[in-house]
Design an enzyme around this catalytic site. Sequence first.
Site, PDB file in Angstrom:
ATOM      1  N   ARG A   5     -31.158  -9.275 118.808  1.00  0.00           N
ATOM      2  CA  ARG A   5     -32.552  -9.660 119.014  1.00  0.00           C
ATOM      3  C   ARG A   5     -32.728 -10.322 120.381  1.00  0.00           C
ATOM      4  NH1 ARG A   5     -34.833 -14.361 117.934  1.00  0.00           N
ATOM      5  NH2 ARG A   5     -33.313 -14.973 116.354  1.00  0.00           N
ATOM      6  N   ASP A  31     -50.946   2.078 131.434  1.00  0.00           N
ATOM      7  CA  ASP A  31     -50.217   2.951 130.521  1.00  0.00           C
ATOM      8  C   ASP A  31     -49.994   4.258 131.249  1.00  0.00           C
ATOM      9  OD1 ASP A  31     -49.342   4.739 128.609  1.00  0.00           O
ATOM     10  OD2 ASP A  31     -50.660   3.991 127.024  1.00  0.00           O
TER      11      ASP A  31
END
Length: 398
Positions: free
Chosen positions: A58, A184
């Site tokens: 993580r 994007d």
Amino acid sequence: MSEKRLSPRTVAVHAGSRVVGSTSQPLVPPIHMSTVGWFDSSEELDGALDGKDYVYSRISAQNTSLLEESVAALEGAEACLSYASGMAALRAVFEAQNLKPGDRVVMPADGYGVSRLLYKTLCARSGVELHALILSDPKAPERILELKPKFVLAESITNPLLSVPDLRAIAKACKQVGATLAVDATFPSPYGQRALSLGADYAVQSATKWINGHSDALAGTVSGSRERLAPLRSLRLIGGDVLGPFEAWLTQRGLRTLHVRMKAHFENAAQVARRLAESPLLERVYYPGLPSHPDHAVAREVLEGGFGPMVAFEIKGAGRPEGFRFLEALKVARPGPSLGDVCTLVMHAASASARRLTPEERAAAGIRESLIRVSVGLEDPDDIVEDLLSAVAQGVKR
């Protein structure tokens, strides 16, 4: 006194946990599936927990680090962070802005419907104003100056209408008002555009698409300066929206052939668009490489290597029923709500990419029921065109 022999149960747990006796380096990066790393010294473990080594996936992991290094290099960025999906990446960018009630956010009115829904939801929760603009409109920079947003999301090539905003002008307006600009850039991929070089603060990729290229892994990336990515890194550490090692490995594998694949995708898309533009069955063909496209001149300047791998068109006299019949008549292309595969993927835009927009939002964006979006694959372009036009002819039959 001889060393005590461990029981078979203990050996089964610990045997094979360390590779020894080899200086060989694998040509293909291995998949590091372990979520936990262990160390011989507490000092090394303590340092790893501060991010100096791999101790818990993580925090950081080998395969994600390799992917991030590769994408950063392709984007021309100082750093990159990977996420479990493109949507997770977009959310991370939004949340890192620390927006407050009354702040304004701008995003494309004619962009991806799920991105619009995500930002509508996040803005509503935090009391932030959301303004949807057609960013390819030459007046869009003026509107940004008027609105003075804190954050702007643009799309390199909009989904599904394939508009191409002038990111240089958008970035200049954002800088004037102190707005952060995220782009994007999924549709052109880093092969077709490096948004950071045009003034963006963040380049976002749904790496599920062209970077992976094989429809077998979800992934997202955000690239930018180390300073810009610092708050995202902190949020990812506690939020846990990390990319898994196998998905990172698959995406890295696809990335190794990105430039070879994208060159072919771009070339095929150009041929398909030209052929479709000649068909009397179609009302309109959307492709930035066509001189008839309103953003053709801008696209020539802000896109690299061609005009992208996507084509869209409107079937003359068609609505949703005809669009669905068209999908069912395809033989070579595959109906599918995604893009970026080696095979051609086709979808009815209003019911797929724009599904989460309201009818009013679709109408304002110009997304009609007759609109079809095509992710052009690596098949022979003649086969793609013949399949599309044959399916159109069958779809409009009554």
